[in-house]
Scaffold this motif. Structure first.
Motif, mmCIF file in Angstrom:
data_model
loop_
_atom_site.group_PDB
_atom_site.id
_atom_site.type_symbol
_atom_site.label_atom_id
_atom_site.label_comp_id
_atom_site.label_asym_id
_atom_site.label_seq_id
_atom_site.Cartn_x
_atom_site.Cartn_y
_atom_site.Cartn_z
ATOM 1 N N PHE A 32 -21.293 -2.269 -0.220
ATOM 2 C CA PHE A 32 -20.396 -3.372 0.108
ATOM 3 C C PHE A 32 -19.336 -3.456 -0.974
ATOM 4 O O PHE A 32 -19.599 -3.924 -2.077
ATOM 5 N N PHE A 45 -28.578 -7.392 -3.306
ATOM 6 C CA PHE A 45 -28.301 -7.915 -1.962
ATOM 7 C C PHE A 45 -29.593 -8.303 -1.235
ATOM 8 O O PHE A 45 -29.717 -9.413 -0.724
ATOM 9 N N GLY A 46 -30.545 -7.391 -1.198
ATOM 10 C CA GLY A 46 -31.795 -7.647 -0.484
ATOM 11 C C GLY A 46 -32.572 -8.802 -1.093
ATOM 12 O O GLY A 46 -33.162 -9.608 -0.385
ATOM 13 N N ASN A 98 -35.348 -3.441 -3.204
ATOM 14 C CA ASN A 98 -35.962 -4.178 -2.097
ATOM 15 C C ASN A 98 -37.436 -3.836 -1.941
ATOM 16 O O ASN A 98 -38.111 -4.391 -1.097
ATOM 17 N N GLN A 142 -26.664 -13.744 8.455
ATOM 18 C CA GLN A 142 -26.336 -13.207 7.137
ATOM 19 C C GLN A 142 -25.465 -11.959 7.240
ATOM 20 O O GLN A 142 -24.599 -11.736 6.401
ATOM 21 N N TYR A 166 -29.183 -4.939 7.629
ATOM 22 C CA TYR A 166 -30.401 -5.277 8.372
ATOM 23 C C TYR A 166 -31.636 -4.714 7.676
ATOM 24 O O TYR A 166 -32.664 -5.376 7.584
ATOM 25 N N SER A 167 -31.525 -3.474 7.162
ATOM 26 C CA SER A 167 -32.665 -2.871 6.470
ATOM 27 C C SER A 167 -33.014 -3.625 5.204
ATOM 28 O O SER A 167 -34.150 -3.583 4.748
ATOM 29 N N LEU A 168 -32.026 -4.294 4.626
ATOM 30 C CA LEU A 168 -32.283 -5.055 3.401
ATOM 31 C C LEU A 168 -32.774 -6.461 3.722
ATOM 32 O O LEU A 168 -32.903 -7.295 2.837
ATOM 33 N N GLY A 169 -33.009 -6.727 5.004
ATOM 34 C CA GLY A 169 -33.641 -7.987 5.377
ATOM 35 C C GLY A 169 -32.700 -9.084 5.820
ATOM 36 O O GLY A 169 -33.098 -10.243 5.889
ATOM 37 N N ARG A 224 -30.104 -0.003 -4.845
ATOM 38 C CA ARG A 224 -30.123 -1.102 -3.881
ATOM 39 C C ARG A 224 -31.345 -1.002 -2.982
ATOM 40 O O ARG A 224 -31.987 -1.993 -2.660
ATOM 41 N N CYS A 225 -31.652 0.249 -2.590
ATOM 42 C CA CYS A 225 -32.799 0.480 -1.724
ATOM 43 C C CYS A 225 -34.102 0.184 -2.478
ATOM 44 O O CYS A 225 -34.981 -0.509 -1.979
ATOM 45 N N LYS A 266 -22.869 0.144 7.160
ATOM 46 C CA LYS A 266 -22.944 -1.073 6.349
ATOM 47 C C LYS A 266 -23.809 -2.120 7.043
ATOM 48 O O LYS A 266 -24.639 -2.778 6.417
ATOM 49 N N GLY A 292 -36.351 -3.269 9.274
ATOM 50 C CA GLY A 292 -37.156 -4.187 8.484
ATOM 51 C C GLY A 292 -37.135 -3.796 7.024
ATOM 52 O O GLY A 292 -36.757 -2.683 6.671
ATOM 53 N N GLN A 293 -37.565 -4.745 6.201
ATOM 54 C CA GLN A 293 -37.501 -4.522 4.756
ATOM 55 C C GLN A 293 -38.532 -3.521 4.255
ATOM 56 O O GLN A 293 -38.457 -3.091 3.112
ATOM 57 N N ASN A 352 -31.432 -11.381 -2.398
ATOM 58 C CA ASN A 352 -30.824 -12.667 -2.085
ATOM 59 C C ASN A 352 -30.948 -13.064 -0.621
ATOM 60 O O ASN A 352 -30.483 -14.128 -0.230
ATOM 61 N N MET A 353 -31.526 -12.177 0.201
ATOM 62 C CA MET A 353 -31.576 -12.470 1.631
ATOM 63 C C MET A 353 -32.708 -13.423 1.989
ATOM 64 O O MET A 353 -32.618 -14.155 2.946
ATOM 65 N N ASN A 354 -33.786 -13.405 1.207
ATOM 66 C CA ASN A 354 -34.948 -14.226 1.574
ATOM 67 C C ASN A 354 -35.152 -15.382 0.614
ATOM 68 O O ASN A 354 -36.194 -15.519 -0.001
#
Ligand SMILES: Nc1ncnc2c1ncn2[C@@H]1O[C@H](COP(=O)(O)OP(=O)(O)O)[C@@H](O)[C@H]1O
Ligand SMILES: [Mg+2]
Lengths: 354, 291
Positions: free
Chosen positions: A91, A102-103, A238, B202, B194-197, A234-235, B189, A78-79, A105-107
């Motif tokens: 990546f 990245f994170g 988020n 996706q 997954y940790s980034l949501g 990156r971490c 990776k 989870g986030q 842009n996921m939600n």
């Protein structure tokens, strides 16, 4: 309760092996980690550090006991829990800024998604239109030139096809130089409000980890230490409650490693995040951990716990001085001999088997 | 001073021809056995081609060989003019090439269209992996040409048969490339995403697909090569047009010139397709091998 404490309650993990045997990687691991502390996990390899981290991250379900964050049982990734891996988890097909964002842009909400889809369609249509125009010009140009030369009377496979092939090759060569500036201009100027916002956030975090201005570079153009900075950013971008790090500095050279230790300490203080950091370096564990668990193998368990002052001191005192101070050296020797005893036990038991 | 620049110019010319070692390589004392120090010499490449062509010219000029078996370059060129401009059996060379290329693109295209999603699915789902693994593993080692008799029984010797063979040639290669592209993704990776949501979808779109792209592209290059190789034999099944068909018919009438023209064209087009794929690869997947 309003705290976001991380708890492990009699966590056990038994791996079943294909040959019918099993490995008890963790047994009855219990602890409580208050918000905003930094915990170092130290121990010989095979004592279950990675397993414990994977359980806390939610990648593995323990075979017994449970882990909770904010009094909620951890049941999957989870986030609220970010992870920094040793290396190679970036990546490489994305730029540095895209990795960090990245994170974010996921939600995206549906409206934003539609906006981006329309924008991307527009960009793709622009590519096609530009390509077609260039090709049309080239075809007419090439055929106009060829008609009046001996090439037109040469027995090419098929004169019309030859015109198209030559025109196509020239067009591709032109587009090779024409498209990138168009793409860059559109990417820079056709951003949605949300994207501008998240790019600003990303640039902020890149500054924090000392990589300001590197946002548009490719990940593989950076050194190993810089890549780990990207992973940290990156971490952080988020905004997780807990950051889990599995030997994040393990693959770096000694000098880079010391610099990165300072960075982690700085980020810990500035962001006030809860951090768990796995390491196999005693010095690193002492320097970074304001709590420290020494773990022992077979079965994996917490052998001893320490509350340490060095992380707080490291923020004000010169790290080199701190690491050579008598108190630091004393603790280092104490823990080293503890680990040596464990290693001897392991070797001894192995000797008996042999 | 002048001598030095002259010397460096000479060295540069020699280096351009591959006759002298350059850069760090020139300081290497061990080169026999060190593959990285062997770059191939342009000079010797030219020598090789010149010798081959000279031998061909001489053998025709002095009639070392029967012109029926090995016609000289002159008569091949004459024939080439004729076939290119007027055509062989009223079909021009251009139409032969177009027919062959369209078959290749059909078989290769549908092979990718079916093979890539199937391979991805097999890398992502237990059920689909179990379902298709034995089938893929069974059909993979069978050369597509072994299916010719069956394909003739089912579809006759029409256009479908040839396209089906090319499709089969590309299919298994693409399935396996896509599958191994998925299986090759680094677990950290996926975990990071997954940790980034990320949702499952996706993770597929933003991690697994781009990560599998280099392998899929290599698969496409191989598949295109294999299709091109299968084509000549597939066109054995009777056809009006096509490079393979052209050389088979020419062989029946002992038109060795046309056979040679066909073989050379097949070679040139094959190389051109591979070069095109390599250029596209460098363009579309700059991160290849940098993970
Ligand atoms: N997937 C697995 N299957 C079986 N055994 C495993 C697996 N992962 C780890 N183990 C075993 O569990 C123990 C702990 O592993 P790990 O958590 O990776 O230790 P550490 O990170 O401290 O080196 C080791 O003995 C290892 O062999
Ligand atoms: Mg480990």
């Amino acid at each position: 309760m309003q705290d976001k404490d991380l708890r492990a309650n009699k966590v056990g993990m038994i791996y079943k092996l294909p040959d019918g045997g099993s490995v008890e990687a963790l047994k009855d691991v219990s602890f409580e980690l208050e918000t905003g502390r930094i915990l170092a996990l130290l121990g010989p390899s095979g004592c279950g550090k990675t397993t414990l981290l994977n359980i806390l991250a939610g990648f593995l379900a323990p075979t017994s006991g449970e882990a909770t964050l904010d009094n909620k049982r951890i049941q999957g990734p989870g986030q609220d829990r970010g992870m920094v891996f040793q290396q190679g988890a970036l990546f490489e097909w994305l730029s540095v800024a895209e990795n960090v964002g990245f994170g974010l842009n996921m939600n995206t909400d549906p409206g934003e998604k539609v906006m981006r889809f329309l924008r991307n369609t527009l960009i793709n249509v622009a590519y096609v239109v530009v390509s077609l125009i260039v090709m049309a010009i080239m075809v007419s140009l090439v055929s106009a030139i060829i008609v009046n030369t001996p090439i037109a009377r040469m027995p090419l496979i098929n004169n019309l096809a030859a015109v198209y092939i030559i025109a196509l090759i020239i067009s591709l060569a032109i587009l090779r130089f024409l498209i990138p500036p168009i793409r860059d201009w559109m990417r820079a100027n056709l951003k949605t409000a949300k994207e501008k916002e998240s790019r600003a956030i990303v640039d902020g975090y890149l500054d924090t980890v000392g990589l300001g201005g590197f946002g548009d570079k490719a990940v593989y153009e950076l050194s190993g230490g810089m890549q780990q900075r990207v992973a940290l950013a990156r971490c952080l971008a988020n905004d997780p409650d807990v950051i889990l790090m599995d030997e994040p500095l393990g693959a770096l050279d000694a000098l880079t490693r010391e610099k990165m230790q300072g960075l982690i300490l700085k980020l810990w203080k500035e962001t006030g995040k809860t951090i768990i950091l796995v390491t196999h370096s005693v010095e690193e564990a002492l320097f970074l951990g304001d709590r420290l668990f020494v773990m022992a193998p077979r079965p994996g368990r917490i052998e001893r716990e320490y509350d340490l002052p060095f992380a707080e001191q490291g923020l004000v005192v010169n790290p080199r001085e701190l690491k050579t101070s008598p108190e630091f050296i004393e603790k280092r020797e104490e823990i080293l001999s503890l680990i040596w005893e464990m290693e001897e036990e392991i070797m001894g038991s192995r000797g008996e088997v042999l | 001073m002048a001598a030095e620049t002259e010397k460096s110019l000479m060295t540069r010319i020699l280096a351009g021809l591959g006759l002298t070692r350059v850069g760090t390589t020139e300081r290497k004392t061990v080169t026999f056995g060190d593959g990285s120090a062997i770059t191939g010499s342009l000079f010797w490449s030219i020598v090789g081609i010149v010798v081959l062509v000279t031998l061909w010219v001489m053998s025709a000029r002095f009639e070392w060989t029967d012109p029926e078996f090995l016609p000289g370059p002159g008569s091949v060129w004459e024939k080439y003019r004729e076939v290119a401009l007027e055509g062989y059996r009223r079909v021009t060379l251009g139409e032969h090439v177009r027919a062959s290329l369209s078959r290749i693109l059909w078989g290769f295209g549908y092979g990718c269209l079916v093979g890539i999603p199937l391979g991805l699915a097999m890398g992502l789902s237990n059920t689909l992996r179990g379902l298709f693994d034995p089938i893929v593993e069974f059909f993979r080692p069978i050369p597509p040409l072994a299916f010719i008799p069956l394909v003739i029984i089912w579809f006759g010797i029409g256009e479908e048969s040839k396209r089906l063979l090319l499709f089969l040639a590309a299919l298994w290669i693409m399935v396996i490339a896509a599958r191994s592209g998925v299986l090759g993704v680094k677990l950290s990776k996926v975990h990071a995403a997954y940790s980034l949501g990320s949702s499952k979808w996706q993770v597929l779109r933003y991690v697994i697909l781009p990560n599998a792209l280099p392998e899929i592209f290599i698969g496409m290059r191989v598949a295109l090569g294999v299709c091109w190789g299968t084509l000549v034999a597939a066109e054995l099944l009777g056809a009006q047009e096509g490079l393979g068909q052209m050389i088979w018919v020419a062989q029946k009438f002992f038109l060795t010139e046309i056979v040679i023209i066909g073989i050379v064209l097949i070679g040139i087009i094959g190389v051109a397709m591979d070069v095109l794929m390599r250029v596209l690869e460098g363009w579309l997947i700059p991160w290849r091998g940098k993970g």
